[in-house]
Design a protein around this motif. Sequence first.
Motif, PDB file in Angstrom:
ATOM      1  N   VAL A  99       0.685  -1.092   0.060  1.00  0.00           N
ATOM      2  CA  VAL A  99      -0.065  -0.194   0.029  1.00  0.00           C
ATOM      3  C   VAL A  99       0.710   1.395  -0.170  1.00  0.00           C
ATOM      4  CG1 VAL A  99      -1.791   1.364   1.140  1.00  0.00           C
ATOM      5  CG2 VAL A  99      -1.738  -1.295   1.398  1.00  0.00           C
ATOM      6  N   GLU A 100       0.389   2.264  -1.019  1.00  0.00           N
ATOM      7  CA  GLU A 100       1.286   3.366  -0.925  1.00  0.00           C
ATOM      8  C   GLU A 100       1.277   4.346   0.314  1.00  0.00           C
ATOM      9  OE1 GLU A 100      -0.391   6.866  -3.077  1.00  0.00           O
ATOM     10  OE2 GLU A 100      -1.035   5.370  -4.313  1.00  0.00           O
ATOM     11  N   ARG A 101       2.417   4.773   0.648  1.00  0.00           N
ATOM     12  CA  ARG A 101       2.367   5.884   1.951  1.00  0.00           C
ATOM     13  C   ARG A 101       1.959   7.157   1.454  1.00  0.00           C
ATOM     14  NH1 ARG A 101       1.759   1.834   5.719  1.00  0.00           N
ATOM     15  NH2 ARG A 101       3.470   0.659   5.787  1.00  0.00           N
ATOM     16  N   VAL A 102       1.366   8.105   2.376  1.00  0.00           N
ATOM     17  CA  VAL A 102       1.055   9.422   2.215  1.00  0.00           C
ATOM     18  C   VAL A 102       2.225  10.197   2.447  1.00  0.00           C
ATOM     19  CG1 VAL A 102      -0.475  11.414   2.471  1.00  0.00           C
ATOM     20  CG2 VAL A 102      -1.479   9.127   2.513  1.00  0.00           C
ATOM     21  N   GLN A 103       2.657  11.124   1.398  1.00  0.00           N
ATOM     22  CA  GLN A 103       3.874  11.920   1.778  1.00  0.00           C
ATOM     23  C   GLN A 103       3.316  13.349   1.689  1.00  0.00           C
ATOM     24  OE1 GLN A 103       6.895  10.343   1.735  1.00  0.00           O
ATOM     25  NE2 GLN A 103       5.897   8.512   1.340  1.00  0.00           N
ATOM     26  N   LEU A 104       3.116  13.549   2.978  1.00  0.00           N
ATOM     27  CA  LEU A 104       2.844  15.110   3.163  1.00  0.00           C
ATOM     28  C   LEU A 104       2.996  15.318   4.949  1.00  0.00           C
ATOM     29  CD1 LEU A 104       0.577  16.741   1.242  1.00  0.00           C
ATOM     30  CD2 LEU A 104      -0.710  16.809   3.370  1.00  0.00           C
ATOM     31  N   ASP A 105       4.026  16.379   4.888  1.00  0.00           N
ATOM     32  CA  ASP A 105       4.329  16.661   6.401  1.00  0.00           C
ATOM     33  C   ASP A 105       3.911  17.849   6.932  1.00  0.00           C
ATOM     34  OD1 ASP A 105       5.912  18.536   4.855  1.00  0.00           O
ATOM     35  OD2 ASP A 105       7.924  18.035   5.445  1.00  0.00           O
ATOM     36  N   GLU A 106       4.123  18.267   8.171  1.00  0.00           N
ATOM     37  CA  GLU A 106       3.674  19.045   8.834  1.00  0.00           C
ATOM     38  C   GLU A 106       3.841  20.391   8.278  1.00  0.00           C
ATOM     39  OE1 GLU A 106       4.468  20.574  13.413  1.00  0.00           O
ATOM     40  OE2 GLU A 106       4.063  18.671  13.146  1.00  0.00           O
ATOM     41  N   LYS A 107       5.082  20.775   7.718  1.00  0.00           N
ATOM     42  CA  LYS A 107       5.805  21.904   7.230  1.00  0.00           C
ATOM     43  C   LYS A 107       4.581  22.228   5.863  1.00  0.00           C
ATOM     44  CE  LYS A 107       9.535  23.811   4.550  1.00  0.00           C
ATOM     45  NZ  LYS A 107       9.971  23.385   3.310  1.00  0.00           N
ATOM     46  N   ASP A 108       4.229  21.223   5.174  1.00  0.00           N
ATOM     47  CA  ASP A 108       3.491  21.664   3.840  1.00  0.00           C
ATOM     48  C   ASP A 108       1.945  22.010   4.411  1.00  0.00           C
ATOM     49  OD1 ASP A 108       4.930  20.807   1.917  1.00  0.00           O
ATOM     50  OD2 ASP A 108       4.273  18.546   2.117  1.00  0.00           O
ATOM     51  N   ILE A 109       1.566  21.465   5.391  1.00  0.00           N
ATOM     52  CA  ILE A 109       0.245  21.825   6.008  1.00  0.00           C
ATOM     53  C   ILE A 109       0.212  23.282   6.516  1.00  0.00           C
ATOM     54  CG2 ILE A 109      -1.575  21.506   7.979  1.00  0.00           C
ATOM     55  CD1 ILE A 109      -1.648  19.187   5.738  1.00  0.00           C
ATOM     56  N   LEU A 110       1.196  23.492   7.195  1.00  0.00           N
ATOM     57  CA  LEU A 110       1.213  25.000   7.871  1.00  0.00           C
ATOM     58  C   LEU A 110       1.645  26.130   6.500  1.00  0.00           C
ATOM     59  CD1 LEU A 110       3.483  24.331  11.053  1.00  0.00           C
ATOM     60  CD2 LEU A 110       1.134  24.802  10.917  1.00  0.00           C
ATOM     61  N   GLU A 111       2.431  25.818   5.772  1.00  0.00           N
ATOM     62  CA  GLU A 111       2.519  26.474   4.682  1.00  0.00           C
ATOM     63  C   GLU A 111       1.276  26.801   3.490  1.00  0.00           C
ATOM     64  OE1 GLU A 111       6.097  25.555   2.596  1.00  0.00           O
ATOM     65  OE2 GLU A 111       7.573  26.225   4.327  1.00  0.00           O
ATOM     66  N   HIS A 112       0.699  25.795   3.525  1.00  0.00           N
ATOM     67  CA  HIS A 112      -0.287  25.546   2.355  1.00  0.00           C
ATOM     68  C   HIS A 112      -1.750  25.607   2.679  1.00  0.00           C
ATOM     69  CE1 HIS A 112       3.031  25.694  -0.605  1.00  0.00           C
ATOM     70  NE2 HIS A 112       3.445  24.662   0.261  1.00  0.00           N
ATOM     71  N   PHE A 128      -7.652  11.928   0.450  1.00  0.00           N
ATOM     72  CA  PHE A 128      -8.194  12.904   0.027  1.00  0.00           C
ATOM     73  C   PHE A 128      -8.628  14.176   0.669  1.00  0.00           C
ATOM     74  CE2 PHE A 128     -11.889  15.355  -1.890  1.00  0.00           C
ATOM     75  CZ  PHE A 128     -11.327  16.031  -3.275  1.00  0.00           C
ATOM     76  N   GLU A 129      -9.085  13.929   1.864  1.00  0.00           N
ATOM     77  CA  GLU A 129      -9.272  14.741   2.861  1.00  0.00           C
ATOM     78  C   GLU A 129      -7.806  15.669   3.444  1.00  0.00           C
ATOM     79  OE1 GLU A 129     -11.800  15.414   6.982  1.00  0.00           O
ATOM     80  OE2 GLU A 129     -11.924  13.447   5.794  1.00  0.00           O
ATOM     81  N   VAL A 130      -6.832  14.899   3.496  1.00  0.00           N
ATOM     82  CA  VAL A 130      -5.579  15.435   3.883  1.00  0.00           C
ATOM     83  C   VAL A 130      -5.109  16.395   2.466  1.00  0.00           C
ATOM     84  CG1 VAL A 130      -3.235  14.942   4.284  1.00  0.00           C
ATOM     85  CG2 VAL A 130      -5.075  13.601   5.537  1.00  0.00           C
ATOM     86  N   GLU A 131      -5.286  15.784   1.587  1.00  0.00           N
ATOM     87  CA  GLU A 131      -4.647  16.582   0.315  1.00  0.00           C
ATOM     88  C   GLU A 131      -5.593  17.996   0.004  1.00  0.00           C
ATOM     89  OE1 GLU A 131      -4.752  13.783  -2.825  1.00  0.00           O
ATOM     90  OE2 GLU A 131      -2.587  12.766  -2.217  1.00  0.00           O
ATOM     91  N   THR A 132      -6.648  17.766   0.628  1.00  0.00           N
ATOM     92  CA  THR A 132      -7.702  19.033   0.360  1.00  0.00           C
ATOM     93  C   THR A 132      -7.302  20.030   1.650  1.00  0.00           C
ATOM     94  OG1 THR A 132      -9.621  18.004   1.508  1.00  0.00           O
ATOM     95  CG2 THR A 132      -9.363  18.011  -1.091  1.00  0.00           C
ATOM     96  N   MET A 133      -6.574  19.620   2.469  1.00  0.00           N
ATOM     97  CA  MET A 133      -6.113  20.654   3.709  1.00  0.00           C
ATOM     98  C   MET A 133      -5.075  21.622   3.214  1.00  0.00           C
ATOM     99  SD  MET A 133      -5.969  18.123   6.864  1.00  0.00           S
ATOM    100  CE  MET A 133      -5.818  19.413   8.149  1.00  0.00           C
ATOM    101  N   ILE A 134      -4.671  21.347   1.948  1.00  0.00           N
ATOM    102  CA  ILE A 134      -3.350  22.225   1.453  1.00  0.00           C
ATOM    103  C   ILE A 134      -4.124  22.993   0.226  1.00  0.00           C
ATOM    104  CG2 ILE A 134      -1.606  21.141   2.354  1.00  0.00           C
ATOM    105  CD1 ILE A 134      -0.747  20.144  -0.148  1.00  0.00           C
ATOM    106  N   TYR A 135      -3.524  24.145   0.230  1.00  0.00           N
ATOM    107  CA  TYR A 135      -3.799  24.834  -1.220  1.00  0.00           C
ATOM    108  C   TYR A 135      -2.640  25.270  -1.845  1.00  0.00           C
ATOM    109  CZ  TYR A 135      -5.232  28.886  -4.067  1.00  0.00           C
ATOM    110  OH  TYR A 135      -5.475  29.580  -5.235  1.00  0.00           O
ATOM    111  N   LYS A 136      -2.308  24.792  -3.117  1.00  0.00           N
ATOM    112  CA  LYS A 136      -0.999  25.286  -3.706  1.00  0.00           C
ATOM    113  C   LYS A 136      -1.604  26.164  -4.849  1.00  0.00           C
ATOM    114  CE  LYS A 136       1.701  21.598  -2.316  1.00  0.00           C
ATOM    115  NZ  LYS A 136       2.977  20.909  -2.522  1.00  0.00           N
TER     116      LYS A 136
END
Length: 194
Positions: free
Chosen positions: A2-15, A183-191
């Motif tokens: 199963v693929e792992r999600v590659q998103l860290d705390e820094k991405d969330i805080l910045e985006h 999907f919910e985690v990926e929508t937490m960031i806005y690029k």
Amino acid sequence: EVERVQLDEKDILEHNLDIKRASKGVEISQTSVSISEAAFLPKVGAFARYASGDNTAFNAFSEKESYTIGLQMQWNLFHGGADKSALEKARVEYLKAQQNLNLSKQATLLQWKKLMSEIENDTFAIESLKHELTLAHAIYENYAARYGEKLVSIHEVLLKQSAQIEKHLKLRELQNRRNEKIFEVETMIYKEES
């Protein structure tokens, strides 16, 4: 695997869009404080005036003309407390905006950590279910072969096949739930679009 999600705390805080909004609110309230502080500073201005002392309109202005150039300074030392009140209000709004930013960061990180934990739990459950499905399939194949030899009844074979199908459906359900959380985690960031 199963693929792992590659998103860290820094991405969330910045985006994260909520954090960006709260950050912009802090900037705006900081500017408001600066503007309120400006009421306590002196205002300096310059002026120039041209005049003519001739009694006839559009006559020879150059003979009776005058120029005035000046510098003006205005400093309101007492304004009935209105300036001080406006400054205090702006400072309170700035503190509120800072608190709102901190709360926004904490809430967003808490939500992100919760989702990441749930995704990891689902990942382990999916791996486990895959092994269970492989075992259920092997058991079904065994029973189907034994039915061919007339050692077990069709009822037992159908029960094993039903157990295999149930594991397969549970696996798909768990994979869908995990994908929804991703999907919910990926929508937490806005690029921004480049």
